[in-house]
Design a protein around this motif. Structure first.
Motif, PDB file in Angstrom:
ATOM      1  N   ALA A 115      46.507  49.250  46.089  1.00  0.00           N
ATOM      2  CA  ALA A 115      46.884  50.214  45.051  1.00  0.00           C
ATOM      3  C   ALA A 115      47.380  51.521  45.660  1.00  0.00           C
ATOM      4  O   ALA A 115      48.401  52.077  45.237  1.00  0.00           O
ATOM      5  CB  ALA A 115      45.688  50.474  44.131  1.00  0.00           C
TER       6      ALA A 115
ATOM      7  N   GLU B 250      43.262  41.197  39.159  1.00  0.00           N
ATOM      8  CA  GLU B 250      44.019  42.122  38.312  1.00  0.00           C
ATOM      9  C   GLU B 250      43.723  41.886  36.838  1.00  0.00           C
ATOM     10  O   GLU B 250      43.533  42.838  36.060  1.00  0.00           O
ATOM     11  CB  GLU B 250      45.527  41.950  38.564  1.00  0.00           C
TER      12      GLU B 250
ATOM     13  N   LEU C 198      53.449  50.355  39.770  1.00  0.00           N
ATOM     14  CA  LEU C 198      52.427  49.331  40.016  1.00  0.00           C
ATOM     15  C   LEU C 198      51.178  49.950  40.629  1.00  0.00           C
ATOM     16  O   LEU C 198      50.053  49.566  40.288  1.00  0.00           O
ATOM     17  CB  LEU C 198      52.988  48.254  40.943  1.00  0.00           C
TER      18      LEU C 198
ATOM     19  N   SER D 135      47.324  49.860  39.199  1.00  0.00           N
ATOM     20  CA  SER D 135      46.404  49.148  40.083  1.00  0.00           C
ATOM     21  C   SER D 135      45.195  50.011  40.436  1.00  0.00           C
ATOM     22  O   SER D 135      44.082  49.499  40.595  1.00  0.00           O
ATOM     23  CB  SER D 135      47.119  48.711  41.362  1.00  0.00           C
TER      24      SER D 135
ATOM     25  N   PHE E  73      41.653  48.079  39.767  1.00  0.00           N
ATOM     26  CA  PHE E  73      40.751  47.728  40.853  1.00  0.00           C
ATOM     27  C   PHE E  73      39.484  48.582  40.812  1.00  0.00           C
ATOM     28  O   PHE E  73      38.395  48.110  41.174  1.00  0.00           O
ATOM     29  CB  PHE E  73      41.465  47.877  42.195  1.00  0.00           C
TER      30      PHE E  73
END
Length: 413
Positions: A136, A278, A322, A326, A330
């Motif tokens: 991430a 995810e 992204l 993320s 996470f």
């Protein structure tokens, strides 16, 4: 419960799209790295997920995407023997899951639960989440302001959103980040050209598999490692949902389903399929646990595989976007691990508990790798698989302290 033919609601469709977007980046990255088709990987991930849900009677809200554990051996086989041989090796790896399923059925899941108490599962779940944190951050640092805009939009939707918007924070974050990217010129010209040139519809480049024992010897032993990962993923998914999927529908059934799903993806010419952290993060964030939503997400994955234009749009997403989502996904997984330890009331005044948790966290997150050799093939235990194995061994061999032996044994509920 099985896959139902009833017409999905608009809300379920949007939630399913969110899951498909969450898994997209990692799923297309793996085939790019190993030399396989991203479109086949998307199509195979959708088929694998639907097959998994069918075989588990639609009870487990899990999404399957491309497995990172098989990257090195698959890339080697593709280079040395070709994609068809790699497919045969991945099918053999899926067959090993069937063997593991039979062993669990024979020995019983109760024995497994005794070696996976909360003092082991909690920190292993933390390792799953934080082990992905570098992914991430590496994505986000390509454009921190864009990542923060995306993250802020997702957090705002999750906390302040009303109705459906509160349930789709990842989708809100991705759309917001992408619009900002377009307005500020962050989407590359190559990405825009690819979108314009890509046809709306088109079948992926499927290819058959061949049985090459050299490829089987290289790829199949990795299933020993991914078996441990499967157990960890099923446990964390159950912790998020509040159910014990190791007992119902049962670990033997989830292993069987994962193995056959993996074989289906490989038979199409795609990479190995595996349960995805995810999407578990999406479950934790939205608190929408309906397996039907994951099934709809799987249908979207199949459609992305059959639509080069849609796939091109998603491939053009900047890494900063992204990275923003993320970070949240996470982190949510790691938080579930902390909740597991808290709800089990683990007493950290006991040195035994401290030692077990410490070993799992340091070895799981510190980059430790333990080389092993299986059937003449060199493998590495690292990350979550190493952390889980160390935790299991420590829990079995470290003597329980007196205060612990007076308490009833706790298991997952």
């Amino acid at each position: 419960m099985t896959l139902t033919p009833t017409r999905p609601s608009a809300r379920q469709i949007v939630l399913g799209l969110q899951h498909s977007i969450a898994m997209f980046g990692a799923t297309v990255l793996v085939p790019i790295l190993v030399g396989l088709s991203p479109s086949v990987a998307l199509f195979g991930a959708g088929v694998a997920t639907l097959l998994f849900h069918l075989l588990t009677r639609g009870q487990v809200p899990i999404f399957l995407g491309s497995s990172f554990a098989f990257i090195a051996p698959t890339a080697l086989v593709v280079k040395e023997f070709g994609p068809a041989a790699a497919g045969g090796g991945l099918i053999a790896a899926g067959a090993m899951y069937l063997l593991f399923s039979g062993l669990v059925k024979l020995l019983g899941v109760g024995r497994l639960l005794r070696v996976f108490p909360p003092v082991v599962t909690g920190p292993v779940i933390i390792v799953i989440g934080l082990g992905l944190s570098s992914v991430a951050v590496n994505q986000a640092k390509t454009n921190w302001w864009l990542a923060l805009v995306t993250l802020a939009a997702a957090v705002t939707a999750s906390i302040y959103g009303k109705g459906l918007f509160r349930m789709i924070p990842i989708l809100v974050g991705v759309v917001t980040g992408y619009v900002v990217s377009l307005l500020t010129g962050q989407v590359t010209q190559d990405g825009l050209n690819a979108i314009a040139a890509a046809p709306l519809l088109g079948l992926p480049d499927f290819h058959a598999s061949t049985l090459d024992w050299r490829a089987v010897a290289i790829i199949a032993p990795v299933a020993v490692v991914t078996f441990i990962e499967h157990v960890g993923d099923v446990i964390v998914n159950g912790r998020v949902v509040g159910k014990n999927f190791l007992e119902t529908p049962g670990l033997s059934r989830t292993l069987l389903a994962d193995g056959l799903a993996n074989m289906s993806s490989a038979a199409l010419g795609g990479p190995a399929a595996t349960t995805y952290a995810e999407n578990t993060g999406v479950l934790a964030l939205t608190r929408v646990y309906d397996p039907r939503v994951l099934q709809i997400g799987a249908v979207f994955a199949v459609l992305f595989g059959c639509s080069p234009k849609l796939a091109a749009v998603l491939r053009s997403l900047p890494q900063g976007v992204l990275g923003g989502v993320s970070i949240l996904l996470f982190g949510m997984i790691a938080s579930v691990g902390i909740r597991t330890l808290s709800e089990a009331r683990i007493d950290f005044a006991h040195s035994r508990n401290l030692i077990i948790v410490s070993l799992i966290l340091v070895l799981g997150l510190g980059g430790a790798a333990f080389p092993i050799s299986v059937a003449g093939t060199s493998l590495e235990l690292h990350g979550m698989a190493l952390a889980a194995l160390v935790g299991i061994v420590a829990n079995l061999f470290l003597p329980a302290q007196k205060a612990e032996t007076d308490e009833p044994e706790r298991t997952l509920h």
